[in-house]
Scaffold this motif. Structure first.
Motif, PDB file in Angstrom:
ATOM      1  N   LYS A  12      -0.945  61.727  55.102  1.00 16.13           N
ATOM      2  CA  LYS A  12       0.086  61.882  54.077  1.00 16.13           C
ATOM      3  C   LYS A  12       0.623  60.502  53.729  1.00 16.13           C
ATOM      4  O   LYS A  12       0.266  59.509  54.354  1.00 16.13           O
ATOM      5  CB  LYS A  12       1.219  62.774  54.575  1.00 16.13           C
ATOM      6  N   ASP A  13       1.505  60.461  52.740  1.00 16.70           N
ATOM      7  CA  ASP A  13       2.186  59.217  52.419  1.00 16.70           C
ATOM      8  C   ASP A  13       3.315  59.060  53.438  1.00 16.70           C
ATOM      9  O   ASP A  13       4.260  59.841  53.461  1.00 16.70           O
ATOM     10  CB  ASP A  13       2.748  59.279  50.995  1.00 16.70           C
ATOM     11  N   ALA A  14       3.197  58.072  54.317  1.00 17.40           N
ATOM     12  CA  ALA A  14       4.154  57.889  55.410  1.00 17.40           C
ATOM     13  C   ALA A  14       5.300  56.955  55.036  1.00 17.40           C
ATOM     14  O   ALA A  14       6.054  56.524  55.911  1.00 17.40           O
ATOM     15  CB  ALA A  14       3.421  57.367  56.642  1.00 17.40           C
ATOM     16  N   THR A  15       5.471  56.664  53.764  1.00 15.27           N
ATOM     17  CA  THR A  15       6.514  55.736  53.326  1.00 15.27           C
ATOM     18  C   THR A  15       7.900  56.214  53.756  1.00 15.27           C
ATOM     19  O   THR A  15       8.685  55.437  54.297  1.00 15.27           O
ATOM     20  CB  THR A  15       6.469  55.552  51.793  1.00 15.27           C
ATOM     21  N   ASP A  16       8.214  57.484  53.524  1.00 17.35           N
ATOM     22  CA  ASP A  16       9.534  57.999  53.895  1.00 17.35           C
ATOM     23  C   ASP A  16       9.746  57.919  55.401  1.00 17.35           C
ATOM     24  O   ASP A  16      10.831  57.562  55.867  1.00 17.35           O
ATOM     25  CB  ASP A  16       9.720  59.437  53.405  1.00 17.35           C
ATOM     26  N   ASP A  17       8.709  58.265  56.173  1.00 18.25           N
ATOM     27  CA  ASP A  17       8.815  58.181  57.629  1.00 18.25           C
ATOM     28  C   ASP A  17       9.113  56.743  58.052  1.00 18.25           C
ATOM     29  O   ASP A  17       9.954  56.500  58.914  1.00 18.25           O
ATOM     30  CB  ASP A  17       7.515  58.641  58.303  1.00 18.25           C
ATOM     31  N   PHE A  18       8.419  55.806  57.447  1.00 18.21           N
ATOM     32  CA  PHE A  18       8.598  54.392  57.772  1.00 18.21           C
ATOM     33  C   PHE A  18      10.001  53.913  57.405  1.00 18.21           C
ATOM     34  O   PHE A  18      10.678  53.268  58.194  1.00 18.21           O
ATOM     35  CB  PHE A  18       7.542  53.546  57.035  1.00 18.21           C
ATOM     36  N   ASN A  19      10.457  54.281  56.216  1.00 16.59           N
ATOM     37  CA  ASN A  19      11.774  53.841  55.748  1.00 16.59           C
ATOM     38  C   ASN A  19      12.914  54.497  56.515  1.00 16.59           C
ATOM     39  O   ASN A  19      13.948  53.875  56.750  1.00 16.59           O
ATOM     40  CB  ASN A  19      11.937  54.106  54.253  1.00 16.59           C
ATOM     41  N   ASP A  20      12.748  55.755  56.900  1.00 16.06           N
ATOM     42  CA  ASP A  20      13.808  56.487  57.600  1.00 16.06           C
ATOM     43  C   ASP A  20      14.147  55.860  58.945  1.00 16.06           C
ATOM     44  O   ASP A  20      15.278  55.953  59.410  1.00 16.06           O
ATOM     45  CB  ASP A  20      13.425  57.959  57.793  1.00 16.06           C
ATOM     46  N   VAL A  21      13.177  55.234  59.576  1.00 17.20           N
ATOM     47  CA  VAL A  21      13.403  54.639  60.884  1.00 17.20           C
ATOM     48  C   VAL A  21      14.213  53.352  60.766  1.00 17.20           C
ATOM     49  O   VAL A  21      14.925  52.974  61.680  1.00 17.20           O
ATOM     50  CB  VAL A  21      12.049  54.384  61.597  1.00 17.20           C
ATOM     51  N   GLY A  22      14.113  52.697  59.638  1.00 17.16           N
ATOM     52  CA  GLY A  22      14.857  51.455  59.442  1.00 17.16           C
ATOM     53  C   GLY A  22      14.183  50.276  60.117  1.00 17.16           C
ATOM     54  O   GLY A  22      14.799  49.584  60.915  1.00 17.16           O
ATOM     55  N   HIS A  23      12.919  50.071  59.821  1.00 14.15           N
ATOM     56  CA  HIS A  23      12.175  48.962  60.427  1.00 14.15           C
ATOM     57  C   HIS A  23      12.759  47.612  59.993  1.00 14.15           C
ATOM     58  O   HIS A  23      13.262  47.470  58.893  1.00 14.15           O
ATOM     59  CB  HIS A  23      10.695  49.035  60.022  1.00 14.15           C
ATOM     60  N   SER A  24      12.622  46.645  60.859  1.00 11.61           N
ATOM     61  CA  SER A  24      13.108  45.290  60.574  1.00 11.61           C
ATOM     62  C   SER A  24      12.169  44.591  59.592  1.00 11.61           C
ATOM     63  O   SER A  24      11.045  45.043  59.358  1.00 11.61           O
ATOM     64  CB  SER A  24      13.183  44.484  61.870  1.00 11.61           C
ATOM     65  N   SER A  25      12.630  43.472  59.063  1.00  8.71           N
ATOM     66  CA  SER A  25      11.783  42.700  58.148  1.00  8.71           C
ATOM     67  C   SER A  25      10.580  42.130  58.895  1.00  8.71           C
ATOM     68  O   SER A  25       9.503  41.986  58.327  1.00  8.71           O
ATOM     69  CB  SER A  25      12.585  41.595  57.479  1.00  8.71           C
ATOM     70  N   SER A  26      10.734  41.833  60.169  1.00 10.95           N
ATOM     71  CA  SER A  26       9.590  41.326  60.937  1.00 10.95           C
ATOM     72  C   SER A  26       8.539  42.416  61.128  1.00 10.95           C
ATOM     73  O   SER A  26       7.342  42.138  61.149  1.00 10.95           O
ATOM     74  CB  SER A  26      10.033  40.759  62.286  1.00 10.95           C
ATOM     75  N   ALA A  27       8.979  43.674  61.250  1.00  9.48           N
ATOM     76  CA  ALA A  27       8.027  44.783  61.353  1.00  9.48           C
ATOM     77  C   ALA A  27       7.254  44.929  60.048  1.00  9.48           C
ATOM     78  O   ALA A  27       6.043  45.159  60.062  1.00  9.48           O
ATOM     79  CB  ALA A  27       8.750  46.080  61.696  1.00  9.48           C
ATOM     80  N   SER A  28       7.947  44.789  58.934  1.00  5.30           N
ATOM     81  CA  SER A  28       7.280  44.878  57.635  1.00  5.30           C
ATOM     82  C   SER A  28       6.291  43.734  57.460  1.00  5.30           C
ATOM     83  O   SER A  28       5.192  43.922  56.929  1.00  5.30           O
ATOM     84  CB  SER A  28       8.310  44.859  56.508  1.00  5.30           C
ATOM     85  N   ALA A  29       6.656  42.533  57.905  1.00  6.93           N
ATOM     86  CA  ALA A  29       5.757  41.379  57.794  1.00  6.93           C
ATOM     87  C   ALA A  29       4.534  41.556  58.691  1.00  6.93           C
ATOM     88  O   ALA A  29       3.419  41.144  58.344  1.00  6.93           O
ATOM     89  CB  ALA A  29       6.502  40.111  58.163  1.00  6.93           C
ATOM     90  N   MET A  30       4.732  42.183  59.823  1.00 12.64           N
ATOM     91  CA  MET A  30       3.645  42.412  60.773  1.00 12.64           C
ATOM     92  C   MET A  30       2.560  43.335  60.196  1.00 12.64           C
ATOM     93  O   MET A  30       1.403  43.269  60.585  1.00 12.64           O
ATOM     94  CB  MET A  30       4.236  43.035  62.041  1.00 12.64           C
ATOM     95  N   MET A  31       2.945  44.166  59.236  1.00 14.27           N
ATOM     96  CA  MET A  31       2.005  45.125  58.658  1.00 14.27           C
ATOM     97  C   MET A  31       0.847  44.436  57.937  1.00 14.27           C
ATOM     98  O   MET A  31      -0.237  45.011  57.838  1.00 14.27           O
ATOM     99  CB  MET A  31       2.743  46.060  57.691  1.00 14.27           C
ATOM    100  N   ASP A  32       1.065  43.239  57.441  1.00 13.05           N
ATOM    101  CA  ASP A  32       0.019  42.548  56.680  1.00 13.05           C
ATOM    102  C   ASP A  32      -1.284  42.404  57.445  1.00 13.05           C
ATOM    103  O   ASP A  32      -2.363  42.471  56.864  1.00 13.05           O
ATOM    104  CB  ASP A  32       0.515  41.167  56.233  1.00 13.05           C
TER     105      ASP A  32
END
Length: 132
Positions: free
Chosen positions: A51-71
């Motif tokens: 599924k599109d896990a965007t809402d799941d990802f956003n709901d947790v409140g990941h840090s900016s470093s977690a978002s950068a790590m996704m690359d």
């Protein structure tokens, strides 16, 4: 280099601990190597496959470093036309709520007894005040 575009059906096939892909913000990530290191555990990531896990990802409140790590796990983009549109929740129809659940015979009894009670109290007060 052209970006690979995946359908949701293709991404959905990668849904186990040996091969786990996620769709977040229109991008596809192969998070298999990260499963053991994810702070929330691998079950969290595995539950967001297919599924599109965007809402799941956003709901947790990941840090900016977690978002950068996704690359480092990015493998391509999702064909957004293959993601089902979100359906608005509509509550099931409820039967008409009867605010007055008191049976009618109780109401009729109270309509008769309350005035008698008031009359009795008035007579009692009158009798008590005359005797003193």
């Amino acid at each position: 280099m052209a970006t690979k575009v995946f359908t949701l059906a293709e991404v959905s096939k990668h849904n186990n601990s040996k091969d786990c892909w996620l769709v977040i913000r229109g991008r596809v990530y192969d998070v298999t190597p990260f499963l053991e290191d994810h702070p929330g555990g691998d079950e969290v990531l595995l539950s967001s496959t297919g599924k599109d896990a965007t809402d799941d990802f956003n709901d947790v409140g990941h840090s900016s470093s977690a978002s950068a790590m996704m690359d480092e796990y990015y493998i391509g983009d999702i064909d957004v036309s293959t993601i089902p549109s979100k359906v608005d929740y509509t509550a099931p129809k409820q039967p008409q709520y009867n605010q007055d659940k008191t049976p009618e015979f109780i109401i009729k009894i109270l309509q008769f007894l309350v005035p008698l009670l008031i009359l009795g109290v008035a007579v009692g007060i009158r009798f008590y005040t005359k005797s003193t």
